[in-house]
Write a protein that holds these residues in place. Structure first.
Motif, PDB file in Angstrom:
ATOM      1  N   ASP A   1       0.811  -1.221   0.000  1.00  0.00           N
ATOM      2  CA  ASP A   1       0.000   0.000   0.000  1.00  0.00           C
ATOM      3  C   ASP A   1       0.843   1.271   0.000  1.00  0.00           C
ATOM      4  O   ASP A   1       0.325   2.369  -0.248  1.00  0.00           O
ATOM      5  CB  ASP A   1      -0.926   0.006   1.220  1.00  0.00           C
ATOM      6  N   LEU A   2       2.130   1.157   0.272  1.00  0.00           N
ATOM      7  CA  LEU A   2       2.999   2.336   0.319  1.00  0.00           C
ATOM      8  C   LEU A   2       3.346   2.872  -1.069  1.00  0.00           C
ATOM      9  O   LEU A   2       3.740   4.031  -1.215  1.00  0.00           O
ATOM     10  CB  LEU A   2       4.298   2.003   1.069  1.00  0.00           C
ATOM     11  N   ASN A   3       3.229   2.015  -2.098  1.00  0.00           N
ATOM     12  CA  ASN A   3       3.523   2.432  -3.482  1.00  0.00           C
ATOM     13  C   ASN A   3       4.892   3.104  -3.587  1.00  0.00           C
ATOM     14  O   ASN A   3       5.018   4.267  -4.015  1.00  0.00           O
ATOM     15  CB  ASN A   3       2.433   3.379  -4.006  1.00  0.00           C
ATOM     16  N   LEU A   4       5.913   2.379  -3.204  1.00  0.00           N
ATOM     17  CA  LEU A   4       7.259   2.943  -3.123  1.00  0.00           C
ATOM     18  C   LEU A   4       7.962   2.988  -4.483  1.00  0.00           C
ATOM     19  O   LEU A   4       7.693   2.159  -5.361  1.00  0.00           O
ATOM     20  CB  LEU A   4       8.099   2.108  -2.155  1.00  0.00           C
ATOM     21  N   PRO A   5       8.876   3.934  -4.656  1.00  0.00           N
ATOM     22  CA  PRO A   5       9.697   3.962  -5.876  1.00  0.00           C
ATOM     23  C   PRO A   5      10.689   2.818  -5.868  1.00  0.00           C
ATOM     24  O   PRO A   5      10.902   2.175  -4.833  1.00  0.00           O
ATOM     25  CB  PRO A   5      10.410   5.321  -5.789  1.00  0.00           C
ATOM     26  N   THR A   6      11.331   2.561  -6.998  1.00  0.00           N
ATOM     27  CA  THR A   6      12.324   1.492  -7.057  1.00  0.00           C
ATOM     28  C   THR A   6      13.524   1.848  -6.185  1.00  0.00           C
ATOM     29  O   THR A   6      13.798   3.028  -5.931  1.00  0.00           O
ATOM     30  CB  THR A   6      12.823   1.258  -8.493  1.00  0.00           C
ATOM     31  N   VAL A   7      14.213   0.836  -5.729  1.00  0.00           N
ATOM     32  CA  VAL A   7      15.360   1.089  -4.855  1.00  0.00           C
ATOM     33  C   VAL A   7      16.466   1.814  -5.611  1.00  0.00           C
ATOM     34  O   VAL A   7      17.192   2.650  -5.049  1.00  0.00           O
ATOM     35  CB  VAL A   7      15.874  -0.234  -4.239  1.00  0.00           C
ATOM     36  N   GLU A   8      16.602   1.542  -6.918  1.00  0.00           N
ATOM     37  CA  GLU A   8      17.623   2.219  -7.724  1.00  0.00           C
ATOM     38  C   GLU A   8      17.353   3.724  -7.795  1.00  0.00           C
ATOM     39  O   GLU A   8      18.247   4.547  -7.561  1.00  0.00           O
ATOM     40  CB  GLU A   8      17.668   1.622  -9.136  1.00  0.00           C
ATOM     41  N   ASP A   9      16.105   4.086  -8.104  1.00  0.00           N
ATOM     42  CA  ASP A   9      15.748   5.503  -8.169  1.00  0.00           C
ATOM     43  C   ASP A   9      15.860   6.162  -6.794  1.00  0.00           C
ATOM     44  O   ASP A   9      16.230   7.329  -6.680  1.00  0.00           O
ATOM     45  CB  ASP A   9      14.322   5.664  -8.699  1.00  0.00           C
ATOM     46  N   SER A  10      15.541   5.394  -5.748  1.00  0.00           N
ATOM     47  CA  SER A  10      15.588   5.932  -4.387  1.00  0.00           C
ATOM     48  C   SER A  10      17.008   6.281  -3.977  1.00  0.00           C
ATOM     49  O   SER A  10      17.267   7.352  -3.416  1.00  0.00           O
ATOM     50  CB  SER A  10      14.982   4.919  -3.407  1.00  0.00           C
ATOM     51  N   PHE A  11      17.949   5.380  -4.243  1.00  0.00           N
ATOM     52  CA  PHE A  11      19.346   5.653  -3.912  1.00  0.00           C
ATOM     53  C   PHE A  11      19.844   6.914  -4.625  1.00  0.00           C
ATOM     54  O   PHE A  11      20.498   7.776  -4.027  1.00  0.00           O
ATOM     55  CB  PHE A  11      20.227   4.466  -4.312  1.00  0.00           C
ATOM     56  N   LYS A  12      19.518   7.015  -5.903  1.00  0.00           N
ATOM     57  CA  LYS A  12      20.004   8.147  -6.692  1.00  0.00           C
ATOM     58  C   LYS A  12      19.409   9.471  -6.218  1.00  0.00           C
ATOM     59  O   LYS A  12      20.113  10.482  -6.118  1.00  0.00           O
ATOM     60  CB  LYS A  12      19.686   7.909  -8.173  1.00  0.00           C
ATOM     61  N   LYS A  13      18.119   9.465  -5.899  1.00  0.00           N
ATOM     62  CA  LYS A  13      17.481  10.699  -5.453  1.00  0.00           C
ATOM     63  C   LYS A  13      18.022  11.150  -4.102  1.00  0.00           C
ATOM     64  O   LYS A  13      18.303  12.335  -3.892  1.00  0.00           O
ATOM     65  CB  LYS A  13      15.963  10.514  -5.367  1.00  0.00           C
ATOM     66  N   VAL A  14      18.180  10.194  -3.172  1.00  0.00           N
ATOM     67  CA  VAL A  14      18.708  10.536  -1.839  1.00  0.00           C
ATOM     68  C   VAL A  14      20.129  11.063  -1.968  1.00  0.00           C
ATOM     69  O   VAL A  14      20.509  12.054  -1.317  1.00  0.00           O
ATOM     70  CB  VAL A  14      18.669   9.317  -0.899  1.00  0.00           C
ATOM     71  N   ALA A  15      20.944  10.432  -2.813  1.00  0.00           N
ATOM     72  CA  ALA A  15      22.325  10.877  -3.006  1.00  0.00           C
ATOM     73  C   ALA A  15      22.375  12.302  -3.552  1.00  0.00           C
ATOM     74  O   ALA A  15      23.243  13.095  -3.178  1.00  0.00           O
ATOM     75  CB  ALA A  15      23.060   9.922  -3.947  1.00  0.00           C
ATOM     76  N   GLU A  16      21.442  12.637  -4.428  1.00  0.00           N
ATOM     77  CA  GLU A  16      21.391  13.988  -4.997  1.00  0.00           C
ATOM     78  C   GLU A  16      20.961  15.025  -3.959  1.00  0.00           C
ATOM     79  O   GLU A  16      21.407  16.174  -3.989  1.00  0.00           O
ATOM     80  CB  GLU A  16      20.416  14.012  -6.181  1.00  0.00           C
ATOM     81  N   LEU A  17      20.105  14.618  -3.017  1.00  0.00           N
ATOM     82  CA  LEU A  17      19.583  15.558  -2.017  1.00  0.00           C
ATOM     83  C   LEU A  17      20.547  15.812  -0.868  1.00  0.00           C
ATOM     84  O   LEU A  17      20.526  16.888  -0.253  1.00  0.00           O
ATOM     85  CB  LEU A  17      18.262  15.018  -1.450  1.00  0.00           C
TER      86      LEU A  17
END
Length: 284
Positions: free
Chosen positions: A235-251
Motif C-alpha cells: 500500500d505504500l507504493n514505493l519507488p524502485t530502490v535504484e531511483d531511491s538511492f540516486k534521489k537521496v544521493a542527490e539531495l
C-alpha cells in the motif's frame, strides 16, 4: 488496516516525530551461531512472561543491514561513497550514512557534524521457548600427522526453523528512505557468526504501522499473535530502490550541515561588505 498518516515528501536534518515501524519475521533456514564473545555460548534471555527465549541483539542485525545498504549503493555507483566503509572510515555524505548515522570526528572526512541514526531497532525474540541447543565440535586436522592437537572447539547454535519476531523503525520516513530500508531488509539472508557456513535465514516484512510515536515492540509481538492492526507494505507504493538511492544521493549535499570553515568565510565576507558599505556611506 488503512493509515491516514503519510510518509514525508522531503528529507530534513531535524527530527519531525513520525515513525514507520516495520514488523519483521526472521526464520532460520540453517543452524545459526548467535553469541556475544565466547564460542561455547548462545544468546538467550529468561523473560518473566515469555520464559526462556533465544534472542538476536539489534546490533547484530544493524551491522549486517548497514553493510548491505553500502554494498547496494556501491553496486549502483552512487557518488561520494567509494571510500565509505565501517567502522572508522565513514564518508558522512552517502545514503547509508544518512540512514544509519555516524560520528564526524572519527569519520574519514573528519566532518564537523554528527548524524543521528534514522533506523531504530530492538532485540529480536524467538517465537517459542528454548528447548534444544545444537552443539557442534569443530577441529582442525594437521595435514601431515592427521591429528588435531589442541585445535578443538565446541560451538553452540540456535537450531534450524527457529522463528524470531522484531520491529525495525524508520524515523521521519520518506518514500525513498523507506524503499532503501525495505529492499535491504529483504536482502538479509545470513545472520550471526561464521556466516560463510552457518546462519542462512529468510527475512519477511509482515506489515507496518505509521504513527507519531513507537507503538510496537518485539516483546508485544511475541506475547500476542494479533496482526490486524498492520498495514500492507504494497500500500505504500514505493519507488524502485535504484531511483531511491540516486534521489537521496542527490539531495544529501543540500540538507547536510555546511562546514564551519565555509560559515566562517561567509561571515567574514558579510562583515567586509558591511564595512565597505559603511565607508561608502561615510564618504558620501
Amino acid at each position: 488496516m488503512s493509515n491516514t498518516m503519510e510518509l514525508f515528501g522531503d528529507i530534513q536534518v531535524l527530527p519531525r516525530g513520525r515513525y514507520l515501524q516495520l514488523v519483521v519475521k526472521v526464520t532460520l533456514l540453517d543452524d545459526a551461531i548467535i553469541r556475544s564473545n565466547e564460542p561455547e555460548e548462545v544468546l538467550t534471555f529468561n523473560y518473566k512472561s515469555l520464559g526462556n527465549r533465544f534472542i538476536i541483539p539489534w546490533r547484530k542485525i544493524k551491522g549486517k543491514l548497514r553493510r548491505l545498504v553500502m554494498e547496494k549503493q556501491r553496486d549502483l555507483g552512487i557518488p561520494n561513497n567509494s571510500n565509505c566503509y565501517l567502522k572508522d572510515h565513514l564518508c558522512m555524505t552517502c545514503p547509508a550514512c544518512l540512514l544509519f548515522g555516524g560520528t564526524g570526528e572519527t569519520s574519514a572526512t573528519k566532518a564537523d557534524y554528527n548524524l543521528l541514526s534514522r533506523v531504530l531497532g530492538e532485540t529480536f525474540i524467538s517465537r517459542t521457548e528454548v528447548k534444544d541447543i545444537s552443539a557442534y565440535t569443530a577441529n582442525a586436522v594437521d595435514e601431515e600427522t592427521l591429528t588435531t592437537g589442541q585445535a578443538l572447539m565446541t560451538i553452540l547454535k540456535v537450531p534450524t526453523e527457529t522463528e524470531f519476531s522484531g520491529v525495525v523503525t524508520l524515523r521521519d520516513p520518506t518514500p525513498e528512505l523507506t524503499s532503501i530500508l525495505i529492499d535491504n531488509l529483504n536482502r538479509l539472508t545470513r545472520l550471526g557468526a561464521s556466516t560463510r557456513e552457518w546462519g542462512k535465514v529468510k527475512t519477511e516484512i509482515v506489515g507496518y504501522v505509521l504513527s507519531d510515536r513507537e507503538t510496537l515492540s518485539s516483546y508485544d509481538l511475541v506475547k500476542s499473535e494479533k496482526k490486524d492492526d498492520l498495514c500492507k507494505i504494497a500500500d505504500l507504493n514505493l519507488p524502485t530502490v535504484e531511483d531511491s538511492f540516486k534521489k537521496v544521493a542527490e539531495l544529501i549535499p543540500h540538507i547536510l550541515p555546511k562546514k564551519k570553515q565555509e560559515k566562517g568565510k561567509r561571515g567574514s565576507k558579510a562583515k567586509e561588505e558591511t564595512t565597505e558599505a559603511g565607508e561608502e556611506s561615510a564618504e558620501g
